[in-house]
Write an enzyme that holds these catalytic residues in place. Structure first.
Site, mmCIF file in Angstrom:
data_model
loop_
_atom_site.group_PDB
_atom_site.id
_atom_site.type_symbol
_atom_site.label_atom_id
_atom_site.label_comp_id
_atom_site.label_asym_id
_atom_site.label_seq_id
_atom_site.Cartn_x
_atom_site.Cartn_y
_atom_site.Cartn_z
ATOM 1 N N ASN A 9 0.875 -1.177 0.000
ATOM 2 C CA ASN A 9 0.000 0.000 0.000
ATOM 3 C C ASN A 9 0.910 1.224 0.000
ATOM 4 O O ASN A 9 1.492 1.569 1.009
ATOM 5 C CB ASN A 9 -0.884 -0.034 1.260
ATOM 6 C CG ASN A 9 -1.692 1.245 1.410
ATOM 7 O OD1 ASN A 9 -1.829 2.021 0.459
ATOM 8 N ND2 ASN A 9 -2.229 1.468 2.610
ATOM 9 N N TRP A 10 1.040 1.819 -1.172
ATOM 10 C CA TRP A 10 1.995 2.935 -1.301
ATOM 11 C C TRP A 10 1.479 4.214 -0.663
ATOM 12 O O TRP A 10 2.207 5.178 -0.516
ATOM 13 C CB TRP A 10 2.301 3.200 -2.776
ATOM 14 C CG TRP A 10 3.065 2.110 -3.461
ATOM 15 C CD1 TRP A 10 3.458 0.916 -2.926
ATOM 16 C CD2 TRP A 10 3.524 2.106 -4.813
ATOM 17 N NE1 TRP A 10 4.128 0.173 -3.857
ATOM 18 C CE2 TRP A 10 4.187 0.881 -5.035
ATOM 19 C CE3 TRP A 10 3.438 3.011 -5.875
ATOM 20 C CZ2 TRP A 10 4.757 0.540 -6.255
ATOM 21 C CZ3 TRP A 10 4.000 2.681 -7.098
ATOM 22 C CH2 TRP A 10 4.659 1.454 -7.280
ATOM 23 N N LYS A 11 0.184 4.276 -0.374
ATOM 24 C CA LYS A 11 -0.442 5.482 0.193
ATOM 25 C C LYS A 11 -0.189 6.685 -0.735
ATOM 26 O O LYS A 11 -0.073 6.501 -1.940
ATOM 27 C CB LYS A 11 0.076 5.737 1.606
ATOM 28 C CG LYS A 11 0.021 4.506 2.481
ATOM 29 C CD LYS A 11 0.273 4.802 3.916
ATOM 30 C CE LYS A 11 0.319 3.502 4.688
ATOM 31 N NZ LYS A 11 0.318 3.686 6.114
ATOM 32 N N HIS B 230 -9.286 1.402 4.891
ATOM 33 C CA HIS B 230 -8.015 1.604 5.594
ATOM 34 C C HIS B 230 -8.236 2.578 6.750
ATOM 35 O O HIS B 230 -9.023 3.521 6.642
ATOM 36 C CB HIS B 230 -6.967 2.154 4.622
ATOM 37 C CG HIS B 230 -5.581 2.085 5.189
ATOM 38 N ND1 HIS B 230 -5.124 3.008 6.092
ATOM 39 C CD2 HIS B 230 -4.584 1.187 5.005
ATOM 40 C CE1 HIS B 230 -3.890 2.679 6.449
ATOM 41 N NE2 HIS B 230 -3.542 1.570 5.799
ATOM 42 N N GLU C 273 -6.630 4.969 7.804
ATOM 43 C CA GLU C 273 -6.392 6.383 7.513
ATOM 44 C C GLU C 273 -7.618 7.010 6.839
ATOM 45 O O GLU C 273 -7.921 8.189 7.041
ATOM 46 C CB GLU C 273 -5.134 6.530 6.642
ATOM 47 C CG GLU C 273 -3.862 6.305 7.458
ATOM 48 C CD GLU C 273 -2.721 5.666 6.683
ATOM 49 O OE1 GLU C 273 -2.743 5.670 5.442
ATOM 50 O OE2 GLU C 273 -1.798 5.135 7.346
ATOM 51 N N GLU D 114 -5.367 -4.738 10.539
ATOM 52 C CA GLU D 114 -4.286 -3.770 10.749
ATOM 53 C C GLU D 114 -4.516 -3.014 12.053
ATOM 54 O O GLU D 114 -5.302 -2.051 12.077
ATOM 55 C CB GLU D 114 -4.252 -2.757 9.606
ATOM 56 C CG GLU D 114 -3.964 -3.367 8.262
ATOM 57 C CD GLU D 114 -3.395 -2.331 7.307
ATOM 58 O OE1 GLU D 114 -2.309 -2.571 6.772
ATOM 59 O OE2 GLU D 114 -4.025 -1.270 7.131
ATOM 60 N N GLY E 158 2.688 2.235 10.617
ATOM 61 C CA GLY E 158 3.690 3.293 10.439
ATOM 62 C C GLY E 158 4.394 3.699 11.728
ATOM 63 O O GLY E 158 5.089 4.697 11.773
ATOM 64 N N SER F 38 3.601 -2.158 10.302
ATOM 65 C CA SER F 38 5.060 -2.243 10.488
ATOM 66 C C SER F 38 5.621 -3.625 10.170
ATOM 67 O O SER F 38 6.530 -4.111 10.842
ATOM 68 C CB SER F 38 5.461 -1.803 11.903
ATOM 69 O OG SER F 38 5.067 -0.471 12.102
ATOM 70 N N GLY G 253 2.840 -1.223 4.237
ATOM 71 C CA GLY G 253 2.892 0.212 3.944
ATOM 72 C C GLY G 253 4.312 0.650 3.616
ATOM 73 O O GLY G 253 4.796 0.467 2.495
ATOM 74 N N GLY G 254 5.000 1.178 4.638
ATOM 75 C CA GLY G 254 6.349 1.746 4.449
ATOM 76 C C GLY G 254 7.302 0.825 3.713
ATOM 77 O O GLY G 254 8.004 1.245 2.780
HETATM 78 C C1 PEP Z 1 -0.595 0.257 6.061
HETATM 79 O O1 PEP Z 1 -0.755 1.465 6.092
HETATM 80 O O2 PEP Z 1 -1.380 -0.476 5.472
HETATM 81 C C2 PEP Z 1 0.547 -0.290 6.760
HETATM 82 C C3 PEP Z 1 0.549 -1.552 7.128
HETATM 83 O O3 PEP Z 1 1.596 0.553 6.997
HETATM 84 P P1 PEP Z 1 3.054 0.178 7.631
HETATM 85 O O4 PEP Z 1 3.459 -1.126 7.043
HETATM 86 O O5 PEP Z 1 3.930 1.292 7.209
HETATM 87 O O6 PEP Z 1 2.856 0.098 9.093
#
Ligand code: PEP
Length: 688
Positions: free
Chosen positions: A446-448, A533, A535, A605, A611, A651, A672-673
């Site tokens: 998920n590049w956001k 999500h 966010e 999640e 993040g 994470s 994500g990251g």
């Molecule tokens: C996400 O936003 O879906 C996510 C899992 O982010 P991260 O891996 O950066 O925690």
């Protein structure tokens, strides 16, 4: 962090390749020649410490002498083969941050004559060492953002073996050199060198004659005819032994080299380069050696670099009866490595040498030819190097050969069939899980709101390329911003790398400025859409009702929703997280038919882990994933529940993915990251 340049031109690629080769080779050679001669490295470090007045650091010489060549060799090799691409360049730069100022100081202040960069193999002047270090640092600065742009020879799954194998190899090389003698003797007194030769100092006469204005020298056996006129006679030294390198031995102030008769038959030199450093335990061993050797009629002479008073002290303490003389201590260290060491001379020529500990004196005394032991270091080196190359080549073959990958998988499959299921080691559980479950393993990025279109397309291509060299045990998906969808779809093989949007509208079409419908997403070639999500729930106030609409529209347009659920920290801490997650699933998904629900991918999640660098433990993830599956089973039955992929997100990294994915109810990850770098993303894919 350096910004990554993409390697755009061929020129840039070839430059990176060439620099990897040159800098890598320089480090490998530099580490190797040091490892060959650890004694020499210790002496050189001691020289430096003495020059800087840092005697306090001398007890640590041993550890530095081992670590320095090891790190140089490994870093050079990794650069060469492209392993740990960012880390390696940083590591080398960190070394240069120390070495560059040091070499600048040495070049100008000259505290030591030779920097010792390449041991005794090549002596580079201090000035040239500075130039070399400036060039290497410049090359590394160039490589820092670019090294990553070229592929590694070994894939991430086997990169750790490129640490282990060469490290073990180099340590063995060090052990051989330290305990016997350096595998390659770059010093002046090699085996076969004559250090005393009675006939070597012959002098001879040359006679100068003249004829028609021309002058020529003749030796006594070839005098010219009477047409030549005698002019002069001169004396010249004739050294008829090219391997002659004399040593000078002293008894106090007086040179006694000729008196000790080194060239008379068999002579054993016992070298104690520094009496103050020698272990007291040697006293008995050395006395015994002297007795044995003397009984066999061999002359034993002890040579040391210490002062008269230290010699007297040693004599008293060790009750040594053997003759002790002195010689220049650096020549002594050159003669043979080790403290003490032995050198066997026959008629003044070096026949055998070794450290005292591994000396084969008894065998030689009992008649075994000394030259049988010569070259043993080289044999070990050839064996070790052949084994290293063979192992690295095999590793490459295994890593690259699709045939072998398939074969190993099949073998593993068959083995698993034979395994009793109750054996609960993590691997077996994981393998069993993969063999028995119907649902898919998935790793989705998920590049956001990250990457420009150009960066996004480049990243997608990189992931796409990386997948070509693998047969992953999971479906791989990237979730990209709307603006990127069509271009990314055109740049990748969507059969191998699934494409997902990160959202879609809750309306079919019409006057909803700024919105993107599910149909529009589907028209780009995307097959998935991330919905719900945290966010979007938090910042755009997406409710269970809104999400319900989005899910229906996504399914209607042939998109697979990756539906996110998860509690915030407070809910985790007050223990309501089961209820929260259950309500999220029920609120948006439980009006679907069983058939439609079967098309959903869930992503648990925990908001507190997104993040933040905090990951749910594998057990925490398993607990809630099992609960979610049970919730589904209660509503739609066991079969639907068993077939639903439930991903973990928050994470997730290459370092923790394996443990998480090994849990029976964790079917992959939403990343994500770590999805923003192809390497780390593929590291997670490889965790399956
Ligand atoms: C996400 O936003 O879906 C996510 C899992 O982010 P991260 O891996 O950066 O925690």
């Amino acid at each position: 962090m350096a910004t990554d340049f993409k390697l755009k031109t061929k020129w840039e690629k070839y430059t990176v390749l060439a620099l990897r080769f040159v800098v890598g080779a320089t480090f490998v050679v530099s580490g190797f020649v040091k490892a060959v001669d650890l004694w020499g490295v210790e002496y050189k470090i001691a020289d430096y410490l003495t020059a800087f007045g840092w005697d306090w650091a001398k007890p640590y010489i041993g550890i530095v002498a081992v670590m320095l060549p090891l790190v140089e060799f490994l870093a050079g090799l990794w650069l060469f083969i492209g392993s740990f691409r960012r880390f390696t360049v940083w590591l080398m730069l960190a070394m240069m941050a120390f070495l560059l100022p040091l070499s600048a100081y040495i070049a100008f202040a000259n505290p030591v004559a030779d920097c010792g960069c390449f041991g005794e193999a090549f002596v580079v002047s201090n000035g040239w060492t500075l130039v070399k270090n400036i060039l290497i640092t410049a090359a590394l600065v160039f490589l820092l953002p670019r090294n990553h742009g070229l592929r590694s020879i070994y894939g991430p799954a086997v990169q750790w073996i490129t640490v282990l194998l060469p490290a073990v190899y180099l340590l063995l090389i060090m052990i051989v050199g330290y305990n016997w003698q350096p595998i390659f003797d770059f010093r002046p007194y090699k085996i076969g060198t004559t250090i005393a030769d009675d006939s070597a100092d012959r002098s001879d006469f040359l006679f100068t004659y003249e004829k028609d204005g021309e002058r020529r020298d003749f030796d006594v056996d070839n005098l010219p005819d009477s047409t030549w006129t005698f002019v002069d006679r001169k004396q010249v030294e004739v050294a008829d032994n090219d391997n002659l390198r004399r040593i000078a031995i002293y008894d106090g102030e007086e040179e006694v080299t000729d008196d000790v008769r080194l060239a008379d038959g068999d002579v054993l030199l016992l070298l104690i380069s520094d009496i103050s450093q020698i272990n007291v335990a040697y006293t008995f061993k050395l006395n015994e050696l002297y007795n044995n050797v003397s009984e066999s009629g061999v002359n034993l002479i002890c040579l040391t670099g210490n002062s008269e008073s230290e010699i007297v002290q040693w004599r008293e303490m060790s009750m040594a009866d053997y003759p002790i003389y002195t010689m220049d201590s650096s020549e002594l260290k050159s003669l043979a490595r080790g403290n003490p060491a032995v050198v066997w001379l026959r008629d003044g020529t070096v026949l055998y040498k070794s450290t005292m500990d591994s000396a084969d004196i008894d065998d030689i005394l009992s008649g075994k030819p000394a030259d049988e032991f010569v070259g043993r270091e080289l044999h070990v080196f050839i064996w070790l190097t052949t084994l290293l190359f063979a192992a690295m080549a095999l590793l490459l073959f295994i890593n690259r050969s699709p045939l072998l990958i398939k074969l190993t998988k099949r073998l593993r499959k068959n083995q698993n069939k034979e395994l009793p299921l109750h054996q609960n080691s993590q691997n077996q559980l994981n393998n069993h899980k993969q063999q028995t479950k119907m649902r898919k393993n998935i790793v989705a990025g998920n590049w956001k709101m990250n990457t420009t279109l150009q960066e996004g397309v480049a990243l997608a291509k990189e992931v796409n390329e990386a997948l070509k060299t693998r047969t992953p045990n999971c479906d791989v998906i990237i979730g990209v911003p709307f603006t990127h969808l069509a271009s990314v779809a055109a740049a990748i093989d969507t059969d191998k790398l699934g494409l997902s949007a990160e959202n879609c509208a809750d309306k079919v079409s019409g006057a909803y400025t700024g919105e993107v419908s599910a149909a529009m997403v589907a028209s780009t070639g995307a097959k998935y859409v991330i919905l719900g999500h945290s966010e979007r729930r938090q910042y755009y106030h997406e409710t269970a009702e809104i999400l319900k609409e989005k899910v229906v529209l996504a399914l209607a347009n042939g998109l697979t929703p990756i539906f996110c659920i998860g509690e915030v920290l407070e809910e985790r801490e007050n223990g309501t997280y089961f209820d929260v997650v259950k309500a999220q699933v029920e609120g948006s998904l439980f009006d679907l038919s069983a058939e439609d629900f079967g098309k959903i991918v869930l992503a648990y999640e925990p908001v507190w882990a997104i993040g933040t660098g905090k990951t749910a433990t594998a057990d925490q993830a398993q607990e809630i994933h099992a609960f979610i599956r049970k919730t589904i089973a209660d509503k739609y039955g066991a079969e639907v529940a068993e077939n639903t992929s439930i991903l973990y997100g928050g994470s997730c990294k290459p370092t923790n993915a394996k443990e998480l994915f090994a849990k029976p109810d964790v079917d992959g990850g939403l990343i994500g990251g770590a999805a923003l770098k192809a390497d780390s993303f593929m590291g997670i894919v490889d965790a399956f």
